[in-house]
Design an enzyme around this catalytic site. Structure first.
Site, PDB file in Angstrom:
ATOM      1  N   HIS A   1      -7.038   3.387  -1.353  1.00 46.25           N
ATOM      2  CA  HIS A   1      -7.085   4.187  -0.128  1.00 46.25           C
ATOM      3  C   HIS A   1      -6.548   3.453   1.092  1.00 46.25           C
ATOM      4  CE1 HIS A   1     -11.184   2.293   0.483  1.00 46.25           C
ATOM      5  NE2 HIS A   1     -10.735   2.269   1.730  1.00 46.25           N
TER       6      HIS A   1
ATOM      7  N   SER B   1     -12.187  -2.916   3.760  1.00 44.76           N
ATOM      8  CA  SER B   1     -11.737  -2.357   2.487  1.00 44.76           C
ATOM      9  C   SER B   1     -10.646  -3.209   1.861  1.00 44.76           C
ATOM     10  CB  SER B   1     -11.187  -0.944   2.698  1.00 44.76           C
ATOM     11  OG  SER B   1     -12.227  -0.010   2.761  1.00 44.76           O
TER      12      SER B   1
ATOM     13  N   ASP C   1      -9.782   3.366  -7.470  1.00 46.64           N
ATOM     14  CA  ASP C   1      -9.547   3.000  -6.073  1.00 46.64           C
ATOM     15  C   ASP C   1      -9.008   1.574  -5.959  1.00 46.64           C
ATOM     16  OD1 ASP C   1      -9.353   3.331  -3.357  1.00 46.64           O
ATOM     17  OD2 ASP C   1     -11.453   2.879  -2.945  1.00 46.64           O
TER      18      ASP C   1
END
Length: 375
Positions: free
Chosen positions: A174, A316, A204
């Site tokens: 993402h 992230s 992911d």
């Protein structure tokens, strides 16, 4: 009684023993007692006599000079076999390879560790810094990078982990999904352009490669199956663009079923948890509830490591690290109470609920990512 034919006075006469006449003393029935030597300058005579005044048998008689003091016998030193054995082994080792000192230290358990043993096997954390947040941060920070991805939806900021010296970097899907250009900044401040090698939206995960990079320091991928609840961990990333930020905490839980939005390359969600500025937090779902926004209809679920190490927008794709300096997870989601309640996301922050993709999931997926496949 026969008289003696010797002229009177030619030989000394001795007192008689009970018959009043002179006679020769009878021979003793045992060997005369000898003085007992107890140490230099001291002699004990049998019968309590101290060697002066009277005979050694306690009755009147001629004095005998005490024997000269005897020097104590020199102690006998016997070579200890273990020492002789060590010497023999050391000599043999010296002949073979010159390793005498090493062999002796190994056999005796003495000596100090060499410089090479200061490094924990499989990690870059020195022995003196093992188990400290500062030691882990110093060792691993050079392997964590900041990623800036630009797409039609805007710009997002995330993090990544260098896994090869020529610039392979692992991050979240993402963070780079739908990006038209990717810029990567190392801990040294040097910036590279990166290309997408492969993505796996179901997990992911994504793999990107720096252009023209070489000689980079690489992270050690650990074993997430060995992680236990309560283990101390360190998180490193670029929250809100603050490169190389270090936080620490513990493993709060294992095998959490976390559901996140499955990117389709449209660029939506680019300002998720990896986003910087006014975008929403990266949405995820847990226990039937959605957090940080709507995950949408296309989602994927994976088993995650839960941690209370502070994670914020920009973390992230960064690393969750054990105290040996090994990567045990890729940070991927966080819960922000303020953003989920509908308030301005700029005031959102970590409340100690962060999630990371286990590193064993990454290791099992690396061949797929390197092949450029995506599901």
């Amino acid at each position: 009684m026969t008289e003696s034919q010797r002229p009177s006075g030619e030989y000394p006469m001795y007192p008689s023993y009970g018959n009043g006449d002179a006679a020769y003393p009878p021979p003793p029935s045992y060997r005369p007692a000898e003085p007992i030597a107890t140490g230099p300058g001291t002699t004990v005579w049998p019968g309590g006599n101290d060697g002066g005044g009277s005979g050694g048998n306690g009755v009147g008689g001629p004095d005998f000079p005490p024997p000269a003091p005897q020097e104590p016998a020199a102690p006998r030193h016997r070579a200890r076999r273990p020492v002789a054995l060590l010497a023999a082994v050391a000599i043999a080792a010296a002949i073979v390879g010159g390793g005498t000192a090493t062999v002796i230290e190994q056999l005796t358990g003495g000596g100090t560790n060499s410089a090479a043993s200061d490094v924990v096997p499989g990690t870059t954390v020195s022995q003196s810094n093992k188990g400290t947040v500062s030691g882990v941060a110093k060792a691993v920070s050079p392997m964590i990078v900041e990623i800036n991805a630009t797409s039609t939806a805007g710009e997002s900021t995330g993090s990544g982990v260098v896994i090869t010296s020529d610039g392979e970097i692992v991050t979240n899907n993402h963070v780079i999904s739908g990006a038209s250009s990717i810029k990567v900044t190392l801990s040294t401040g040097k910036t590279y352009t990166a290309d997408v090698v492969g993505t796996d939206p179901d997990k992911d995960l994504a793999l990107i490669k720096l252009q023209g990079a070489s000689g980079l320091k690489t992270a050690t991928l650990g074993d997430s199956s060995a992680v236990a609840v309560g283990d101390q961990v360190v998180a490193i990333g670029s929250p809100e663009g603050l490169t190389g930020t270090v936080t620490s905490g513990i493993v709060s839980a294992l095998d959490r079923d976390v559901t996140v939005a499955k990117e389709d390359g449209s660029g939506q969600g680019q300002s998720g948890q990896g986003g910087q500025g006014g975008g929403e937090q990266w949405p995820f779902e847990f226990g039937g509830r959605q957090f940080n926004g709507d995950t949408g209809e296309s989602t994927t679920t994976y088993k995650a490591i839960q941690t209370d190490a502070s994670l914020n927008p920009g973390n992230s794709g960064g690393a969750l690290i054990n105290m040996n300096g090994e990567i045990i997870g890729i940070n991927s989601a966080m819960y922000s109470a303020s953003s989920s309640s509908g308030s301005n996301s700029s005031s959102a922050g970590s409340v100690g609920l962060g999630f990371a993709i286990p590193v064993n999931t990454l290791k099992a997926d690396l061949d797929t990512l390197r092949a450029g496949n995506s599901s």
